[in-house]
Design an enzyme around this catalytic site. Structure first.
Site, PDB file in Angstrom:
ATOM      1  NE  ARG A  77      -3.507  -0.042   2.860  1.00 12.55           N
ATOM      2  CZ  ARG A  77      -4.366  -0.379   3.831  1.00 12.55           C
ATOM      3  NH1 ARG A  77      -4.028   0.373   4.765  1.00 12.55           N
ATOM      4  NH2 ARG A  77      -5.346  -1.195   3.747  1.00 12.55           N
ATOM      5  NE  ARG A 146      -2.819   2.135   9.664  1.00 14.96           N
ATOM      6  CZ  ARG A 146      -3.421   1.029   9.174  1.00 14.96           C
ATOM      7  NH1 ARG A 146      -4.213   1.039   8.227  1.00 14.96           N
ATOM      8  NH2 ARG A 146      -3.529   0.064  10.266  1.00 14.96           N
ATOM      9  CE  LYS A 225      -6.609  -0.162  11.669  1.00 16.37           C
ATOM     10  NZ  LYS A 225      -7.475  -0.791  10.473  1.00 16.37           N
ATOM     11  CE  LYS A 227      -7.606   3.778   9.275  1.00 14.09           C
ATOM     12  NZ  LYS A 227      -8.836   3.000   8.613  1.00 14.09           N
ATOM     13  CB  CYS A 446     -14.063  -3.105   1.596  1.00 18.17           C
ATOM     14  SG  CYS A 446     -14.695  -4.908   1.941  1.00 18.17           S
ATOM     15  CB  CYS A 452      -9.640  -8.923   2.569  1.00 16.77           C
ATOM     16  SG  CYS A 452      -9.696  -8.405   4.341  1.00 16.77           S
ATOM     17  CB  CYS A 491     -15.648  -8.726   7.478  1.00 21.70           C
ATOM     18  SG  CYS A 491     -14.426  -7.469   8.077  1.00 21.70           S
ATOM     19  CB  CYS A 495     -12.331  -1.640   4.482  1.00 25.45           C
ATOM     20  SG  CYS A 495     -11.298  -2.292   6.010  1.00 25.45           S
TER      21      CYS A 495
HETATM   22 FE1  SRM Z   1      -9.136  -1.598   6.170  1.00 19.06          FE
HETATM   23  C1  SRM Z   1      -8.081  -4.048   7.891  1.00 19.06           C
HETATM   24  C2  SRM Z   1      -8.505  -2.890   3.271  1.00 19.06           C
HETATM   25  C3  SRM Z   1      -9.888   1.442   4.628  1.00 19.06           C
HETATM   26  C4  SRM Z   1     -11.305  -0.390   9.059  1.00 19.06           C
HETATM   27  N1  SRM Z   1      -8.369  -3.227   5.728  1.00 19.06           N
HETATM   28  C5  SRM Z   1      -8.003  -4.055   6.488  1.00 19.06           C
HETATM   29  C6  SRM Z   1      -7.091  -5.219   5.770  1.00 19.06           C
HETATM   30  C7  SRM Z   1      -5.601  -4.561   6.051  1.00 19.06           C
HETATM   31  C8  SRM Z   1      -7.264  -6.785   6.335  1.00 19.06           C
HETATM   32  C9  SRM Z   1      -6.467  -7.188   7.311  1.00 19.06           C
HETATM   33  O1  SRM Z   1      -6.177  -6.497   8.550  1.00 19.06           O
HETATM   34  O2  SRM Z   1      -5.673  -8.325   6.995  1.00 19.06           O
HETATM   35  C10 SRM Z   1      -7.665  -4.952   4.355  1.00 19.06           C
HETATM   36  C11 SRM Z   1      -6.859  -5.233   3.376  1.00 19.06           C
HETATM   37  C12 SRM Z   1      -7.354  -5.889   1.958  1.00 19.06           C
HETATM   38  C13 SRM Z   1      -6.947  -5.968   0.734  1.00 19.06           C
HETATM   39  O3  SRM Z   1      -6.636  -7.313   0.511  1.00 19.06           O
HETATM   40  O4  SRM Z   1      -6.569  -5.053   0.354  1.00 19.06           O
HETATM   41  C14 SRM Z   1      -8.075  -3.641   4.451  1.00 19.06           C
HETATM   42  N2  SRM Z   1      -9.200  -0.924   4.309  1.00 19.06           N
HETATM   43  C15 SRM Z   1      -8.865  -1.555   3.341  1.00 19.06           C
HETATM   44  C16 SRM Z   1      -8.983  -0.824   1.915  1.00 19.06           C
HETATM   45  C17 SRM Z   1      -7.888  -0.961   0.743  1.00 19.06           C
HETATM   46  C18 SRM Z   1     -10.539  -0.957   1.544  1.00 19.06           C
HETATM   47  C19 SRM Z   1     -10.707  -0.565   0.134  1.00 19.06           C
HETATM   48  O5  SRM Z   1     -11.464  -1.090  -0.368  1.00 19.06           O
HETATM   49  O6  SRM Z   1     -10.388   0.674  -0.210  1.00 19.06           O
HETATM   50  C20 SRM Z   1      -8.617   0.481   2.616  1.00 19.06           C
HETATM   51  C21 SRM Z   1      -7.155   0.935   2.879  1.00 19.06           C
HETATM   52  C22 SRM Z   1      -7.421   2.411   2.938  1.00 19.06           C
HETATM   53  C23 SRM Z   1      -5.757   2.939   2.797  1.00 19.06           C
HETATM   54  O7  SRM Z   1      -5.295   3.577   1.873  1.00 19.06           O
HETATM   55  O8  SRM Z   1      -5.211   3.110   3.723  1.00 19.06           O
HETATM   56  C24 SRM Z   1      -9.216   0.474   3.907  1.00 19.06           C
HETATM   57  N3  SRM Z   1     -10.086   0.216   6.720  1.00 19.06           N
HETATM   58  C25 SRM Z   1     -10.490   1.152   5.837  1.00 19.06           C
HETATM   59  C26 SRM Z   1     -11.370   2.344   6.539  1.00 19.06           C
HETATM   60  C27 SRM Z   1     -11.878   3.373   5.788  1.00 19.06           C
HETATM   61  C28 SRM Z   1     -11.089   4.842   6.515  1.00 19.06           C
HETATM   62  O9  SRM Z   1     -10.055   4.340   6.914  1.00 19.06           O
HETATM   63  O10 SRM Z   1     -11.629   5.841   5.750  1.00 19.06           O
HETATM   64  C29 SRM Z   1     -11.711   1.736   7.713  1.00 19.06           C
HETATM   65  C30 SRM Z   1     -12.932   2.341   8.665  1.00 19.06           C
HETATM   66  C31 SRM Z   1     -12.346   3.392   9.533  1.00 19.06           C
HETATM   67  C32 SRM Z   1     -11.713   3.069  10.859  1.00 19.06           C
HETATM   68  O11 SRM Z   1     -10.801   2.666  10.744  1.00 19.06           O
HETATM   69  O12 SRM Z   1     -12.416   2.888  11.729  1.00 19.06           O
HETATM   70  C33 SRM Z   1     -11.040   0.510   7.886  1.00 19.06           C
HETATM   71  N4  SRM Z   1      -9.531  -2.140   8.240  1.00 19.06           N
HETATM   72  C34 SRM Z   1     -10.408  -1.416   8.891  1.00 19.06           C
HETATM   73  C35 SRM Z   1     -10.282  -2.290  10.358  1.00 19.06           C
HETATM   74  C36 SRM Z   1     -11.235  -2.345  11.634  1.00 19.06           C
HETATM   75  C37 SRM Z   1     -10.514  -1.079  12.453  1.00 19.06           C
HETATM   76  C38 SRM Z   1     -11.178  -0.932  13.804  1.00 19.06           C
HETATM   77  O13 SRM Z   1     -10.874   0.062  14.537  1.00 19.06           O
HETATM   78  O14 SRM Z   1     -12.164  -1.816  14.135  1.00 19.06           O
HETATM   79  C39 SRM Z   1      -9.468  -3.372  10.004  1.00 19.06           C
HETATM   80  C40 SRM Z   1      -9.244  -4.462  10.723  1.00 19.06           C
HETATM   81  C41 SRM Z   1      -8.203  -4.233  11.862  1.00 19.06           C
HETATM   82  O15 SRM Z   1      -7.714  -3.239  12.069  1.00 19.06           O
HETATM   83  O16 SRM Z   1      -8.029  -4.881  12.757  1.00 19.06           O
HETATM   84  C42 SRM Z   1      -8.957  -3.315   8.711  1.00 19.06           C
HETATM   85 FE1  SF4 Z   2     -11.236  -6.859   4.424  1.00 22.94          FE
HETATM   86 FE2  SF4 Z   2     -13.541  -6.444   5.903  1.00 22.94          FE
HETATM   87 FE3  SF4 Z   2     -11.737  -4.422   5.227  1.00 22.94          FE
HETATM   88 FE4  SF4 Z   2     -13.420  -5.567   3.529  1.00 22.94          FE
HETATM   89  S1  SF4 Z   2     -14.021  -4.418   5.375  1.00 22.94           S
HETATM   90  S2  SF4 Z   2     -11.503  -4.854   3.272  1.00 22.94           S
HETATM   91  S3  SF4 Z   2     -13.462  -7.741   4.092  1.00 22.94           S
HETATM   92  S4  SF4 Z   2     -11.220  -6.258   6.397  1.00 22.94           S
END
Ligand code: SRM
Ligand code: SF4
Length: 581
Positions: A77, A146, A225, A227, A446, A452, A491, A495
């Site tokens: 990323r 981030r 993390k 943000k 997402c 993922c 899930c 994201c």
């Molecule tokens: Fe996310 C984890 C993809 C934005 C909340 N996110 C993941 C992981 C890395 C899975 C993992 O931990 O093994 C995913 C990788 C999937 C893949 O194959 O690419 C993943 N997140 C993404 C992306 C690529 C989604 C997308 O379709 O665009 C986004 C990458 C953003 C970037 O460039 O940095 C992405 N993730 C977000 C957002 C939206 C935002 O930040 O505006 C959120 C919700 C906002 C927040 O953080 O509260 C988000 N991702 C999560 C979470 C839950 C965090 C939490 O506090 O509960 C996880 C899991 C974790 O952290 O344990 C996670």
């Molecule tokens: Fe993966 Fe869940 Fe984030 Fe979708 S919402 S990219 S399934 S961790």
């Protein structure tokens, strides 16, 4: 030794603590015979911008010898403040996805770029090549600040220019300062031999004296993390209220004079754990431009020192603020900052713009926002987005900006090139944003399967056909012009930010989704669960029933989310299913 009453630090905290500022065993494991990393390195690697994954489409299937297949791959990323890149940088990432990725490039929901399907043996070279183009993967993931999001619109007015400058300043201020990234991936890469030396853990660590200083993060980085995102009241295109720290630009007499700081937003939840929940940020204070970095640092340090380091499920700053209340949190921030802080200004976010289509940017040039469905840049027989982007970047060298809706903006386009750019898109089978339905244009999903590791259901691969179905039903209802936001995730981690739009579809069990409604396009209200565990083939028919009700009972100008919110779920259920609750 921790006393019985002291909660034990989580395993990730121990890895970080013992890692010599995010070095750990990465360098040694990078050159071992395995195609994967060990547990500690997997956690530390996130801070370097890469995730170890495995191809879930083949996981568990058997090879010719009957052995279960697990094909390790890596996501890489890039962290891109405000989503601003050059044509050259985009072209380099497109080359990389073809040469060492899965031949697609992904625009993320935080204005970043992701390569998928990179093999361990290509990891170092992919990170080096990204750095050669002056982009970085450093701090794109992990327990750190981030990518700093910011409205990417290339308007030349002072508020936009200032916001994007603040985003860059924050990104630099909160970048990790340890030399680990440089040591592991970037030590003199002129020759292959030197590169191997850099990847030898002995070689890397022998020169390290343990004297890296992380003035903001300390030895153990953040509990989770973190943000940050920046927007204007009339355009909350980056979903300010979902951030740990949102900065709302305060404009007076046409000039951006400072920011309201909004704290404690976050999306992720675990349905089985009530202690977890999505939360919208609360306004904390107003800061001038001169104060931004110091007050932001005070906020981050409060989370660093008081966030939960034993239970990662409740380690985000939103839980600290929920537990303390905003008043206590504010006085702690004042203590760290060393001075009292005023009330926030009365301004709030009240509109949103996705920046799609043609616009004048204020200096005689134009910009064009191109909707990219779910951010996936790829070529198929009939849809050649990669080819089109290559042609546009090579021929016209526009500035490139990535939006929070996983789409792309071409900036600095001379008006005489407008038709040629549209022509390139048409010839390559790319629908123009103006020709895309509102339902599709305001939706996002997402990544989910197959990369993922946390996905429970399909998301990016499932949403397009659901939108096909919804588009046709909305057409029949005469609701095609309706603007509503629809976001899907595989899930509950959220994201694609599914807990505050008009409609959220969240993967919950195999092929089943939780349907949320009642949020807003502006992102300033959380939605509620309409129905849980809805089989995928019943999702759109269920939504269509709600739209029928909306059509017959909406108030003048009322949006779909506002309608659902006004009715409440009991009414919605009673109406669509005849189920009074
Ligand atoms: Fe996310 C984890 C993809 C934005 C909340 N996110 C993941 C992981 C890395 C899975 C993992 O931990 O093994 C995913 C990788 C999937 C893949 O194959 O690419 C993943 N997140 C993404 C992306 C690529 C989604 C997308 O379709 O665009 C986004 C990458 C953003 C970037 O460039 O940095 C992405 N993730 C977000 C957002 C939206 C935002 O930040 O505006 C959120 C919700 C906002 C927040 O953080 O509260 C988000 N991702 C999560 C979470 C839950 C965090 C939490 O506090 O509960 C996880 C899991 C974790 O952290 O344990 C996670
Ligand atoms: Fe993966 Fe869940 Fe984030 Fe979708 S919402 S990219 S399934 S961790």
């Amino acid at each position: 030794m921790a006393s019985e009453k002291t909660p034990q630090p989580s395993a990730v905290e121990v890895f970080k603590h013992d890692s010599l500022h995010l070095r750990g065993e990465i360098a040694g494991e990078l050159v071992d015979e395995n195609d994967f990393f060990g547990k500690g390195s997997i956690q530390l690697l996130k801070h370097h911008g890469t995730y170890q994954q495995d191809d879930r489409d083949v996981r568990g299937t058997r090879d010719e010898d009957g052995k279960r297949i697990k094909r390790f791959i890596f996501m890489v990323r890039s962290k891109i403040p405000s989503g601003i890149v050059t044509s050259e940088q985009l072209l380099a990432q497109l080359d990389l996805c073809d040469e060492i990725g899965n031949s697609t490039l992904r625009i993320t929901s935080r204005q970043g770029l992701q390569l998928h399907g990179v093999l361990k043996s290509d990891l170092a070279i992919s990170i080096q090549r990204i750095n050669e183009t002056q982009l970085t993967t450093w701090g794109a993931c992990g327990d750190i600040n981030r990518n700093v999001m910011c409205c990417p619109a290339p308007y030349k007015d002072q508020p936009h220019v200032q916001m994007q400058k603040t985003a860059m300043d924050l990104a630099e201020h909160f970048a990790p300062k340890t030399g680990a990234y440089h040591d592991i991936w970037l030590t003199d890469t002129d020759t292959g031999e030197k590169q191997l030396a850099a990847c030898d853990s002995e070689a890397t660590l022998s020169g390290y004296t343990g004297d890296d200083v992380e003035p903001i993060y300390g030895k153990q980085y953040l509990p989770r993390k973190f943000k940050m995102g920046i927007a204007l009241p009339e355009d909350n295109c980056i979903d300010l209220y979902t951030h740990d720290l949102g900065l709302l630009g305060i404009v007076r007499d046409g000039k951006l004079v400072g920011y309201n700081l909004i704290v404690g937003g976050g999306q992720g939840r675990t349905p089985s754990a009530e202690k977890t929940f999505p939360r919208l940020g609360d306004p904390l204070t107003f800061v001038t431009l001169e104060q931004v970095l110091d007050v932001a640092a005070a906020i981050v340090k409060v989370q660093r020192d008081h966030g939960n380091r034993s239970d990662r499920k409740v380690a985000r700053m939103k839980y600290l603020i929920h537990n303390w209340g905003i008043e206590k949190f504010k006085s702690k921030v004042e203590e760290y900052y060393g001075s009292s802080l005023p009330d926030p200004e009365p301004d709030v976010a009240h509109e949103v713009d996705d920046h799609m289509g043609w616009h004048e940017q204020g200096d005689g040039n134009l910009f064009y926002g191109l909707n990219v469905e779910n951010g996936r840049i790829k070529d198929t027989d009939t849809f050649k987005l990669k080819t089109a982007l290559r042609e546009i970047c090579t021929q016209f060298n526009p500035g490139i900006r990535l939006t929070a809706h996983q789409s792309i903006i071409f900036s600095d386009v001379a008006p005489e090139n407008r038709d040629a750019i549209e022509q390139i898109l048409r010839v390559n089978g790319i629908p123009l944003s103006e020709d895309i339905s509102n339902a599709r244009r305001w939706s996002m999903a997402c990544v989910a399967w197959p990369t993922c590791g946390l996905s429970i259901t399909e998301s990016e691969r499932a949403l397009p056909s659901m939108i096909d179905e919804l588009e046709s039903a909305l057409d029949d209802l005469g609701l095609s012009d309706e603007r509503f936001t629809l976001r899907m995730t595989g899930c509950p981690n959220g994201c694609a930010r599914p807990y505050n739009p008009d409609i959220g579809l969240v993967g919950r069990a195999k092929d089943k989704y939780t349907v949320f409604v009642g949020g807003t396009a502006i992102g300033n209200r959380l939605s509620f669960i309409h129905k849980d565990l809805v089989p995928s083939d019943e999702v759109v028919p269920g939504l269509v029933k709600l739209f029928e009700y909306f059509k017959s009972d909406r108030q003048d100008g009322e949006s779909f989310g506002d309608f659902c919110h006004r009715q409440g779920n009991d009414n919605l259920l009673a109406h669509v299913d005849g189920q009074a609750v």
